[in-house]
Design a protein around this motif. Structure first.
Motif, PDB file in Angstrom:
ATOM      1  N   ASP A   7       0.857  -1.183   0.000  1.00 36.54           N
ATOM      2  CA  ASP A   7       0.000   0.000   0.000  1.00 36.54           C
ATOM      3  C   ASP A   7       0.893   1.234   0.000  1.00 36.54           C
ATOM      4  O   ASP A   7       2.119   1.138   0.048  1.00 36.54           O
ATOM      5  CB  ASP A   7      -0.901  -0.021   1.246  1.00 36.54           C
ATOM      6  N   SER A  36      -8.606  -2.930  -7.785  1.00 34.07           N
ATOM      7  CA  SER A  36      -8.963  -2.134  -8.960  1.00 34.07           C
ATOM      8  C   SER A  36      -8.786  -2.947 -10.238  1.00 34.07           C
ATOM      9  O   SER A  36      -9.751  -3.326 -10.887  1.00 34.07           O
ATOM     10  CB  SER A  36      -8.113  -0.855  -9.019  1.00 34.07           C
ATOM     11  N   ASN A  80       1.482   4.903  -5.652  1.00 36.48           N
ATOM     12  CA  ASN A  80       0.534   4.859  -6.771  1.00 36.48           C
ATOM     13  C   ASN A  80       0.282   3.436  -7.254  1.00 36.48           C
ATOM     14  O   ASN A  80      -0.846   3.073  -7.601  1.00 36.48           O
ATOM     15  CB  ASN A  80       1.050   5.712  -7.935  1.00 36.48           C
ATOM     16  N   ARG A  98      -3.886  -1.865  -5.006  1.00 33.69           N
ATOM     17  CA  ARG A  98      -4.473  -1.322  -6.232  1.00 33.69           C
ATOM     18  C   ARG A  98      -4.738  -2.450  -7.227  1.00 33.69           C
ATOM     19  O   ARG A  98      -5.793  -2.486  -7.871  1.00 33.69           O
ATOM     20  CB  ARG A  98      -3.551  -0.286  -6.865  1.00 33.69           C
TER      21      ARG A  98
END
Length: 459
Positions: free
Chosen positions: A216, A228, A219, A224
């Protein structure tokens, strides 16, 4: 006496839950890549066969004419490894690679080359009594990451499963879907599982120090990727996602003791390619004296720093503490398991192997009492879908079954299966390319059981 019996029941229930928990752990994949360069000196190769469920010889080479170049040292050095793996019921999954975009364009866009390659894959699996294949095609041109790659995996999955439904088909995919050129959801439909290469988030192209696999805080991170880029797969069937973790890291040359510092090249010729030098887990004890170990809470990663002449070396490499956080995350997300890049990188050090045993218990023996005993029809995946979707079902015994597709007014539009089938977990692919958008129903039926579920096609 009543109280005693009540306590016995409570203890029994708790023991059942404990067994179920262990059984669930045992079903997780621990997929270990074993590069050919790690078996040059087999006398010093340390593989703990108690910690893995799959071993993948890395790698066979996919050639642009459809032929396949066998891995180095086949079979002289590999056969003893396979014998030990089979003795522990470890599946042997060959890794097929190509990192040349021009060659991959030919492989993926020529129907004759694709067909020849798939035939060669099946022959290798059959001739060597192997359990499956992992596709690792990297460096593709953007235009080949979509339809050409999708078509290749569709054909590979369909044809290989027809040869033997027990063959495992998987694909290694980038952690981040840059420019959204990959269709991860579609590829997962034609794979038993996808392996997320959750490393090299930061590397030779990065101009600041960072972990190769941050959980974490930056970017590009594991969170992620899972929440995502792979969110659709995780939402419908997280067991299809295997999180591959690194047993290596990168050493960066800097002028600063602060994390995320600007990087200095290792030579006078400034190049992204010499911004890092790799470090392997087994090398941590041999870092220079007075090396300081630091845990970076922002990225949940471990790094080390020491002085080297006029420079400060920042060595970002996961150890058993930071890797445990990543494994816990995979467990919390109920992912299908973890991957290891790569076996041999931990040398003789036992910390990572012990960690895997404590988290996943791969050598656990299944408990007969909690194996499913009823017919079960699962929700198709993905749903809604565009093109094709997977229908999964479980048969407790050999049965004559029918799998049928009906439209919204109850008309039979396609029969997917109509024959006897062995007990176990099965799946079929429904290709809806020739059907219009709308709601459909799929039904499984046998002489003693039937169930219907809804699916939705969007075009």
């Amino acid at each position: 006496m009543l109280k005693f019996n009540f306590m016995k029941k409570i203890l029994f229930i708790l023991s059942v839950f404990a067994l179920i928990s262990i059984y669930a752990q045992s079903k997780k994949i621990v997929f270990g890549y074993l590069p050919s360069w790690e078996i040059i000196d087999t006398a010093n190769l340390k593989i703990d066969y108690e910690t893995i469920t799959h071993i993948s010889p890395f790698s066979f080479q996919a050639n642009p004419d459809g032929s396949i170049k066998f891995i180095d040292y086949w079979t002289s050095k590999w056969n003893p490894i396979f014998a030990k793996a089979r003795a522990k019921n470890i599946k042997i999954i060959i890794s097929l690679t190509n990192f040349n975009p021009d060659e991959l364009k030919t492989i993926l866009n020529s129907s004759s080359v694709t067909s020849t390659m798939i035939d060669n894959i099946i022959k290798i699996l059959k001739d060597n009594s192997l359990d499956g294949i992992n596709i690792d095609f990297e460096g593709l041109y953007d235009e080949d990451k979509g339809a050409p790659m999708n078509s290749f995996m569709n054909q590979l999955y369909t044809k290989t499963k027809s040869a033997d439904s027990k063959y495992e088909i998987s694909i290694a995919l980038p952690s981040i879907n840059f420019r959204n050129k990959w269709n991860y959801t579609y590829l997962s439909t034609y794979s038993d599982y996808v392996i997320v290469m959750a490393y090299d988030y930061y590397g030779s192209w990065s101009e600041f120090t960072a972990p190769t696999s941050p959980l974490d805080g930056l970017n590009f991170t594991i969170k992620r990727s899972i929440e995502s880029d792979y969110a659709n797969i995780v939402a419908f069937d997280p067991s299809k996602v295997v999180l591959a973790l690194p047993f290596y890291g990168n050493a960066w040359r800097t002028n600063s003791e602060d994390p995320f510092a600007s990087v200095k090249p290792y030579s006078d010729t400034a190049s992204f390619n010499n911004y890092i030098t790799p470090t392997y887990f087994q090398e941590i004890p041999f870092l220079p004296p007075f090396t300081q170990r630091i845990f970076n809470d922002q990225t949940k990663s471990t790094w080390y720093k020491f002085v080297d002449g006029d420079y400060i070396i920042q060595n970002w490499i996961d150890d058993e503490y930071s890797l445990e956080l990543k494994m816990d995350y995979a467990i919390t997300k109920n992912l299908g398991g973890i991957g290891i890049w790569a076996l041999g990188y931990d040398g003789i050090r036992p910390e990572l192997r012990n960690l895997i045993k404590s988290k996943f218990n791969p050598t656990h023996v299944a408990i007969e009492d909690i194996i499913p005993t009823d017919f079960k029809l699962y929700q198709n995946y993905p749903n809604p879908f565009n093109g094709s979707t997977v229908i999964k079902y479980y048969l407790p015994k050999e049965s004559f079954i029918k799998i049928e597709i009906f439209n919204s007014i109850g008309e039979l539009v396609q029969s997917l299966y109509n024959s006897f089938q062995n007990a176990g977990l099965h799946e079929l692919v429904f290709d809806g390319e020739n059907f219009s958008s709308g709601v459909y129903f799929y039904k499984i039926s046998s002489p003693t059981f039937s169930e219907t579920k809804k699916l939705e096609m969007l075009k």
